[in-house]
Design a protein around this motif. Structure first.
Motif, PDB file in Angstrom:
ATOM      1  N   PRO A   1       0.828  -1.196   0.000  1.00 19.73           N
ATOM      2  CA  PRO A   1       0.000   0.000   0.000  1.00 19.73           C
ATOM      3  C   PRO A   1       0.858   1.239   0.000  1.00 19.73           C
ATOM      4  O   PRO A   1       1.936   1.262   0.573  1.00 19.73           O
ATOM      5  CB  PRO A   1      -0.797  -0.138   1.302  1.00 19.73           C
ATOM      6  CG  PRO A   1       0.035  -0.995   2.185  1.00 19.73           C
ATOM      7  CD  PRO A   1       0.806  -1.914   1.280  1.00 19.73           C
TER       8      PRO A   1
ATOM      9  N   SER B   1      -5.844   4.302  -8.351  1.00 17.92           N
ATOM     10  CA  SER B   1      -5.612   3.990  -6.941  1.00 17.92           C
ATOM     11  C   SER B   1      -6.794   3.195  -6.427  1.00 17.92           C
ATOM     12  O   SER B   1      -7.947   3.499  -6.763  1.00 17.92           O
ATOM     13  CB  SER B   1      -5.444   5.269  -6.113  1.00 17.92           C
ATOM     14  OG  SER B   1      -4.279   5.964  -6.482  1.00 17.92           O
TER      15      SER B   1
ATOM     16  N   ASP C   1      -1.598   1.713  -5.476  1.00 13.91           N
ATOM     17  CA  ASP C   1      -1.474   2.327  -6.795  1.00 13.91           C
ATOM     18  C   ASP C   1      -1.188   1.255  -7.828  1.00 13.91           C
ATOM     19  O   ASP C   1      -0.356   0.372  -7.617  1.00 13.91           O
ATOM     20  CB  ASP C   1      -0.341   3.360  -6.805  1.00 13.91           C
ATOM     21  CG  ASP C   1      -0.691   4.602  -6.008  1.00 13.91           C
ATOM     22  OD1 ASP C   1      -1.889   4.871  -5.829  1.00 13.91           O
ATOM     23  OD2 ASP C   1       0.237   5.296  -5.555  1.00 13.91           O
TER      24      ASP C   1
ATOM     25  N   THR D   1      -4.275   2.119   0.653  1.00 14.85           N
ATOM     26  CA  THR D   1      -4.371   2.563  -0.736  1.00 14.85           C
ATOM     27  C   THR D   1      -3.272   1.911  -1.561  1.00 14.85           C
ATOM     28  O   THR D   1      -2.107   1.914  -1.178  1.00 14.85           O
ATOM     29  CB  THR D   1      -4.258   4.095  -0.840  1.00 14.85           C
ATOM     30  OG1 THR D   1      -5.301   4.689  -0.082  1.00 14.85           O
ATOM     31  CG2 THR D   1      -4.381   4.545  -2.296  1.00 14.85           C
TER      32      THR D   1
ATOM     33  N   THR E   1     -12.186   3.229  -5.839  1.00 19.56           N
ATOM     34  CA  THR E   1     -11.071   3.562  -6.729  1.00 19.56           C
ATOM     35  C   THR E   1     -11.046   5.048  -7.043  1.00 19.56           C
ATOM     36  O   THR E   1     -12.038   5.753  -6.907  1.00 19.56           O
ATOM     37  CB  THR E   1     -11.180   2.787  -8.054  1.00 19.56           C
ATOM     38  OG1 THR E   1     -12.406   3.150  -8.700  1.00 19.56           O
ATOM     39  CG2 THR E   1     -11.153   1.294  -7.825  1.00 19.56           C
TER      40      THR E   1
ATOM     41  N   THR F   1      -8.537   1.924  -2.882  1.00 18.63           N
ATOM     42  CA  THR F   1      -8.562   2.107  -1.437  1.00 18.63           C
ATOM     43  C   THR F   1      -9.424   1.028  -0.804  1.00 18.63           C
ATOM     44  O   THR F   1     -10.584   0.843  -1.190  1.00 18.63           O
ATOM     45  CB  THR F   1      -9.104   3.494  -1.068  1.00 18.63           C
ATOM     46  OG1 THR F   1      -8.259   4.496  -1.637  1.00 18.63           O
ATOM     47  CG2 THR F   1      -9.132   3.673   0.448  1.00 18.63           C
TER      48      THR F   1
END
Length: 547
Positions: free
Chosen positions: A373, A473, A498, A496, A526, A475
């Motif tokens: 994350p 991203s 990426d 989160t 997202t 989450t």
């Protein structure tokens, strides 16, 4: 050759390659953890059916949290390629071990059977049938443990997926394309067990039709194995699936009872020790890195070797029944389809039976896989949840270096997995664009496999599909509460992740809950936001009884 590579990884060498794809050794740039990346070949990626099966294998591995089965880190798909990122293994295939020493001591053979049956049992509990249990798909580690690998043709229990598998280990009903059941896996595991005990397959044959006949009609050759395990062989190789143990877990119980009765309570310790010595020797005799591919993967062509010394044998001492003749006709038709539908490539090294292997380089104390994350306000939570879970048999997290090794292999058996209609083709080189694409539209977000793994721990699988390869991203937020259908109170800090370079991402995240609510919930959203706003799942914890 396709030059696309999974973003975020540095590749070092190719472990194996063939018609269906290739496996490479790579290191995750964010954590330094070594992984195995399994790429779908370019020729098969252009055929939707094979891409669908590749995705299905990744989804299955994501939901199968077992110390006896290959672990998944993530699945990545883009317009230029598709890949499954898996754990590495230190060990050798059972096929290589049998090539070195065969037959095995009965106690060692029982240890191998038990370990891989436990992997099958975990799959069967989820309603998954492996369909391709064979020595090439069982890995033995230097500590004597055995693991089950390669769910490439696995299906859901009850599915009618046609005739598929490796002929020498296929149950009678598997030859006719009957719906898949765990009893078929029990049959294949017993056939492999028989080979460990005797040094040869239970039903040798000179051609595919004869082999089908023998599996359907020929008596179970239990007299060739030690008396202490004859009942296991008779049960596991029974012609009718109703006469076999209904699933692997039941067969493990029968195995343990027979092993203790025949070899005493210390049988497993002795067998594991013998396996450890042999496996460790094979690892030492082979380098951990190779200048080029060690073997090839499976192709659609089925090759059956004639027995040493020509014909003869028990095949000529019995007369096939009517069901056997029907199955033989099906097998003969299958052989014709494979012979004319698949181009031959006799230059391939199909006579070598070896596997690609490597040693995990995860450092002690590293509890995460290669998915990390990018933000978490809780450092402890970040270290425990930074990617795919590293489960222990108890369900709690453990350092990656302590996790039992599981495999990512590419092997070339002399008898190859049969999948009718699969053909090879020359890959078309493609090159990914060096420019960074714009943020895509998120088409779908899904949360699956949410389950409790311990008194305070849970795990879930998140899948995201986009219409482009630009950055997004994801989450993941966790909640606890006492009301069904409501998220409840946030538990800990969101995580989160990426992602970029693909159009589909699948990864598993785990969490230690701090709240005391009877319901746990997980939500994935997202950036850019998806049209549906995200996805969530809720479960009732095992410690609560809501009436």
């Amino acid at each position: 050759m396709n030059t696309w590579a999974v973003p975020g990884y540095t590749e070092s060498l190719e472990l194996g390659s063939g018609a269906s794809g290739r496996v490479v050794l790579a290191v995750h740039k964010g954590t330094g953890i070594a992984v195995a990346v399994k790429y779908l070949s370019e020729s098969l990626r252009l055929r939707p059916g094979f891409v669908h099966d590749f995705r299905a294998e990744a989804r299955l591995l994501a939901g199968l949290n077992s110390p006896y089965v290959t672990g998944l880190y993530e699945y990545v798909e883009s317009p230029d390629g598709a890949a499954i990122v898996m754990e590495l293994v230190e060990g050798v295939s059972l096929r290589s071990l049998l090539t070195r020493q065969s037959p095995l001591d009965p106690e060692a053979a029982l240890v191998i059977l038990k370990g891989s049956l436990l992997g099958l049992a975990d799959a069967h509990r989820l309603g998954v049938v492996h369909r391709d249990y064979k020595p090439e798909n069982v890995l033995v580690t230097p500590d004597g443990a055995s693991k089950l690998v390669d769910f490439g043709i696995a299906v859901t229990t009850g599915d009618s997926a046609g005739v598929a598998g490796t002929p020498s280990y296929m149950a009678p009903e598997q030859w006719t394309g009957a719906p898949a059941t765990p009893a078929g896996d029990v049959y294949a595991a017993t056939a492999t067990f028989f080979e460990c005990l005797t040094g040869h397959k239970p039903y040798p044959a000179d051609n595919l039709a004869e082999l089908a006949l023998r599996h359907v009609d020929s008596p179970v050759p239990a007299e060739e194995v030690p008396e202490a395990v004859r009942s296991l062989v008779r049960r596991g190789l029974a012609k009718s699936p109703e006469e076999r143990p209904s699933h692997a877990e039941a067969f493990v119980a029968e195995l343990e009872a027979a092993a203790v009765a025949g070899y005493g309570p210390e049988w497993e310790e002795r067998g594991r020790g013998r396996l450890a010595a042999l496996a460790a020797l094979l690892v030492l005799l082979r380098p951990s890195a190779h200048p080029g591919p060690e073997t090839t993967t499976d192709t659609a062509r089925t090759v059956l070797r004639p027995r040493a010394g020509g014909g003869g044998g028990r095949a000529h001492l019995w007369r096939p029944t009517r069901p056997g003749l029907i199955v033989a006709a099906v097998a003969a038709l299958l052989a014709i389809v494979l012979a004319y539908g698949v181009p031959r490539n006799d230059s391939q090294a199909a006579d070598q039976a070896a596997e690609a292997f490597a040693t995990t380089s995860a450092q002690p104390g590293v509890e995460s896989g290669p998915t990390s994350p990018t933000s978490s306000a809780n450092p402890a939570e970040s270290s425990a949840s930074a990617g795919p879970p590293v489960p222990s048999p108890s369900g709690s997290q453990s350092p990656a270096s302590d996790r039992p090794a599981v495999s990512a292999t590419a092997s070339a058996p002399t008898e190859e997995t049969t999948q009718p209609g699969e053909a090879t083709a020359t890959p078309t080189p493609t090159t990914a664009s060096p420019t960074t694409p714009a943020a895509p539209t998120v088409k779908d977000v899904a949360v699956s496999g949410f389950r409790q793994t311990g008194p305070t721990t849970g795990t879930a699988t998140v899948s995201v599909t986009t219409d482009g390869t630009g950055p997004i991203s994801v989450t993941v937020s966790w909640y606890t509460g006492d009301t069904s259908g409501q998220l409840g109170t946030p538990d800990g800090n969101p995580q989160t992740f990426d992602r970029s370079g693909a159009t589909q991402y699948t990864f598993t995240v785990d969490h230690t809950f701090q709240g005391k609510g009877c319901y746990w919930s997980v939500q994935a959203t997202t950036t850019p936001a998806s049209a549906g706003g995200g996805a969530s799942q809720q479960l009732l914890t095992r410690g609560c009884d809501i009436r």
